[in-house]
Design a protein around this motif. Structure first.
Motif: not given
Length: 660
Positions: A654, A509, A634, A651-652, A647-649
Motif C-alpha cells: 500500500q 502481515e 486483484t 496491504r504490504c 488482501d495481505a499482499c
C-alpha cells in the motif's frame, strides 16, 4: 551456331536493313554475345540494337512489350524516355563501356517490366564497321528473377539448416564408402574443434577424434553397417582439436543399392551440456541429503561413535564417494592414527591399514599430513603421487583414484581426521573441499559437544544450539543451491530470493508464526529448483515459447518435488514447491488440485511469484511494473487466488509504486 531461342529472335525480327548497321556486322556482334551469354533453349530473350548515341534502331516484340509498347514506339528514342533516371544512366554507362573497349560485357541488373521490378542478365556486344570501329551496341536480356529467388530460397534453407544444427548441437555427416570420402557439416566441425572450411576428409579422419576408449566401438559400427541396410546409434566421447572431451550420440544409416553399400548418412549430437546438468542435479540431490543427514546426526546421535558413523554414511550416500572414514590421532610413541568409523562401497580398503601422523612412510599420506599441518591434504591421483606409494596397490584394487583428508577440530586442537576417497582422479576441487570442511566443522562441534556436556540443562542448551545450527545450515545450503540454479539464467537472477521476501512479508502481515515463516522462506528459496533440468536456451529464450517448450517448463514443479521429497524436514517444502502453480479453481498445474487441497504455503508462494514475475523483466518482455502486478492479483482474487493472501499482499504494498 545460335541456340534455338536466340536464333528465332534474330530470324523473326532482323535489324533494319541498309544503313551503317549491315547484316554481317550484326551477326559478328551476336557471335560476341554468344561467347558470354548463358542462354538455353526455352528462354525468350529481349533483344535491341542501339547506335553510338544510344538511340534504339531495333527492338524485338518481347523487349517492347515489357514496357507496354510496340517496337515502333521505341525505335528512334533513348532509354531516358522509358526508364527511371538512375536506371537510364546506368544502362547508358554500360553502352559507353562497350563502345570504348570494343568488347562484350555481361551484367546482372534491375529491369522494370509490366509494372514490376525484375532482375535480368544483360549481355551487350559492340557492332563494328568494316574498319573494326564500334558504331553501335547489340543487347540481349534474359530474365533471371525466378532463378535468383530460387537461389536466395536455397541459401535461406541452407542457413536455416545450419542454424538448426547449431541450436540443437547436432552435426551431420555423409560417408561414401566407394572412395572413403567423409563430409562434415559446420556444426560437426565445431563439435570436434576443426576449422569451418575443413568440410571433407576420410572416415579415419573422423574416427581419430573419437576418444581412445570408444574408438573401437564406433569403428565397428561403421564397419558392420556396410553389411546391412539400416540404422545404428552409439554413445561416445570425442576429443576436440583443443583437447576438450565432449559427450556425443552418434547416429548413422547405411544406404544400399542393388544389395551393395552405396553411402552412409548420419548425425552427431553434442550432449555434453545434458550430461553436465545430470551431474549437477545428482550433486544437488546428494548435497541436500548429505547435509541434512549429517546435521540431523548432530541432534540425534547418542554417542561420538554413532555421530561419526552417521557422518560417514551421509558422505557416501548416492555413491558420490567410494569411502569415508573418520580416524583419531593418538599421542603414543608411534603417533598412530586409529580409524573409528567408516562407510562406503570400498570400506574393505581400510582393513588392517597402518596409518601414522609421524614423518615416516606411513605418515606421509593425506591423513598424516592433515594432522601435522592442520590443513586439508589432497592426493589428486594415487597412481602417480609418490606420497601415496605405501597404499597405492591396495587403493588400486579397491578402485580408488584420489583422496582428501581434513583435520577435525575442537577449539584449537585436532581431535580427528576425516578421509574421503573417490573413484576418479582430481575429484576434489574448491567446491568439494569447502563442503567437506563444513562437514568436518560440524563433526568437530558434535564431538566436542558430547565430550563437554555435564548436566541435563547444559545438554538441553546444546541441543537447542544444534537445532538452530541445523536450521541455519539448511537455510544456507538451500540459498547456495538457489544461487546455483539462478546463475544459469541471468534474467531471473535473484527471483527466488525476492519471492521469498514478498512471501514472508505476506505471512507476517497475516500474523503467522516465526516457525511457519522460516519454512516458507526456505520453500521460496528453492521453488524453482526443478528448472535445473530445463535447457538453458529455453529458459533464456527471448521470444514466445512454443507449446512443447511451455510443457517442458511446466515440469519444473514436479522435478523440484522429486529433488526435495526425501528430505526429513519439519516443513512441507517439497509439497509447497509442487503446488506453487496450482489455483483455487483447479486450473493450475501439475495436478489441477483446488480449494483447501492447496496448502497455505503454496497459496502464498503463488501470489508472491506472480507479483515478482510481473514486476521484473523477462527475456520475452520488459518489466510490467508493480501496479500491473497488483491489479492482476486483484483481478484473480477469489477465483484463482486466496482472498486473505491477496488482501495481505495489497496491504504490504500500500502506497508503494515499485518493488523494493
Amino acid at each position: 551456331m545460335l541456340s534455338p531461342s536466340l536464333e528465332k529472335a534474330v530470324v523473326d525480327e532482323p535489324p533494319i536493313p541498309g544503313g551503317p548497321l549491315e547484316r554481317n556486322a550484326f551477326f559478328n556482334a551476336f557471335s560476341a554475345i554468344l561467347a558470354t551469354q548463358r542462354a538455353t533453349d526455352g528462354v525468350h530473350p529481349r533483344l535491341f540494337v542501339k547506335d553510338a548515341d544510344g538511340v534504339y534502331l531495333h527492338v524485338n516484340a518481347a523487349f517492347a512489350a515489357d514496357q507496354g509498347l510496340t517496337p515502333a514506339d521505341m525505335i528512334g528514342r533513348t532509354d531516358r524516355m522509358f526508364y527511371p533516371e538512375d536506371l537510364a544512366a546506368r544502362y547508358r554507362h554500360d553502352d559507353l563501356r562497350v563502345l570504348a573497349s570494343a568488347q562484350p560485357i555481361s551484367v546482372e541488373e534491375p529491369y522494370p517490366a509490366d509494372g514490376a521490378q525484375r532482375m535480368v542478365r544483360t549481355t551487350k556486344a559492340p557492332i563494328l564497321d568494316g574498319d573494326g570501329r564500334p558504331i553501335g551496341v547489340l543487347g540481349v536480356l534474359i530474365d533471371i528473377t525466378e532463378q535468383m529467388e530460387a537461389e536466395q530460397r536455397a541459401e535461406q534453407h541452407r542457413w536455416m539448416l545450419s542454424e538448426g544444427e547449431r541450436l540443437a548441437h547436432l552435426g551431420s555427416w555423409r560417408y561414401h564408402s566407394a572412395d572413403d570420402h567423409f563430409e562434415w557439416s559446420a556444426e560437426l566441425l565445431r563439435i570436434v574443434g576443426l576449422p569451418p572450411d575443413q568440410t571433407h576428409g576420410t572416415l579415419a579422419d573422423f574416427i581419430a577424434h573419437v576418444h581412445d576408449d570408444d574408438r573401437a566401438a564406433i569403428a565397428s559400427a561403421f564397419r558392420d553397417s556396410r553389411d546391412q541396410d539400416g540404422s545404428w546409434q552409439r554413445n561416445a566421447r570425442v576429443r576436440s582439436a583443443t583437447g576438450d572431451v565432449r559427450h556425443v550420440v552418434i547416429r548413422g544409416r547405411s544406404i544400399h543399392r542393388k544389395g551393395k553399400p552405396a553411402q552412409a548418412i548420419g548425425a552427431v549430437q553434442d550432449v555434453t551440456e545434458l550430461k553436465t546438468r545430470e551431474l549437477d542435479l545428482q550433486r544437488v540431490n546428494w548435497t541436500l541429503r548429505a547435509v541434512t543427514e549429517s546435521e540431523a546426526a548432530l541432534i540425534r546421535s547418542s554417542s561420538e561413535l554413532d555421530l561419526m558413523s552417521k557422518v560417514c554414511e551421509a558422505l557416501t550416500s548416492d555413491d558420490i564417494f567410494l569411502l569415508a572414514a573418520i580416524a583419531e590421532p593418538l599421542d603414543d610413541s608411534d603417533k598412530s592414527i586409529v580409524i573409528r568409523a567408516a562407510a562406503g562401497r570400498a570400506v574393505a580398503y581400510i582393513d588392517g591399514i597402518a596409518l601414522s601422523w609421524a614423518d615416516n612412510a606411513h605418515g606421509r599420506g593425506p591423513s598424516g599430513m592433515a594432522v601435522r599441518t592442520g590443513k586439508p591434504a589432497i592426493i589428486d591421483d594415487i597412481q602417480s603421487d609418490p606420497r601415496f606409494s605405501a597404499w597405492a596397490e591396495r587403493a588400486s584394487a579397491a578402485g580408488i583414484r584420489s583422496s582428501i583428508a581434513i583435520p577435525v577440530r575442537a577449539g584449537r586442537s585436532i581431535i580427528a581426521v576425516m578421509g574421503v576417497y573417490a573413484a576418479e582422479p582430481n575429484a576434489f576441487g574448491p567446491e568439494e573441499v569447502a563442503l567437506l570442511e563444513r562437514f568436518a566443522d560440524n563433526l568437530g562441534f558434535g564431538i566436542d559437544a558430547r565430550r563437554t556436556r555435564r548436566a541435563l540443562d547444559a545438554a538441553q542448551a546444546e541441543r537447542e544450539i544444534e537445532v538452530e545450527r541445523f536450521r541455519r545450515g539448511m537455510e544456507l545450503t538451500i540459498e547456495a543451491i538457489s544461487s546455483t540454479v539462478e546463475s544459469r539464467d541471468p534474467y531471473t537472477a535473484g527471483h527466488q530470493r525476492r519471492v521469498g521476501d514478498i512471501a514472508t512479508a505476506i505471512a507476517a502481515e497475516m500474523g503467522l508464526d516465526d516457525f511457519f515463516i522460516q519454512g516458507l522462506r526456505l520453500a521460496a528459496m528453492v521453488h524453482d529448483v526443478g528448472k535445473i533440468q530445463i535447457p538453458l536456451q529455453i529458459l533464456s529464450k527471448p521470444g514466445t515459447l512454443s507449446a512443447i517448450e511451455f510443457d517442458l517448463i511446466k515440469t519444473h514443479t514436479t522435478a523440484g518435488y522429486e529433488i526435495l521429497k526425501g528430505l526429513d524436514l519439519p516443513w512441507p517444502l517439497a509439497e509447497a514447491v509442487h503446488q506453487h502453480h496450482e489455483y483455487l479453481d483447479g486450473s493450475g498445474y501439475p495436478r489441477g488440485i483446488q480449494g483447501d487441497a492447496i496448502i497455505l504455503e503454496a497459496r502464498i508462494l503463488t501470489v508472491a511469484d506472480i507479483v515478482e514475475s510481473m514486476s521484473a523483466p523477462r527475456p520475452y518482455r520488459p518489466a510490467l511494473g508493480l501496479k500491473a502486478a497488483l491489479d492482476e492479483i486483484t483481478r484473480q482474487r477469489g477465483s484463482r487466488l486466496d482472498p486473505p493472501v491477496v488482501d495481505a499482499c495489497l496491504r504490504c504494498f500500500q502506497g508503494k509504486s515499485t518493488l523494493e
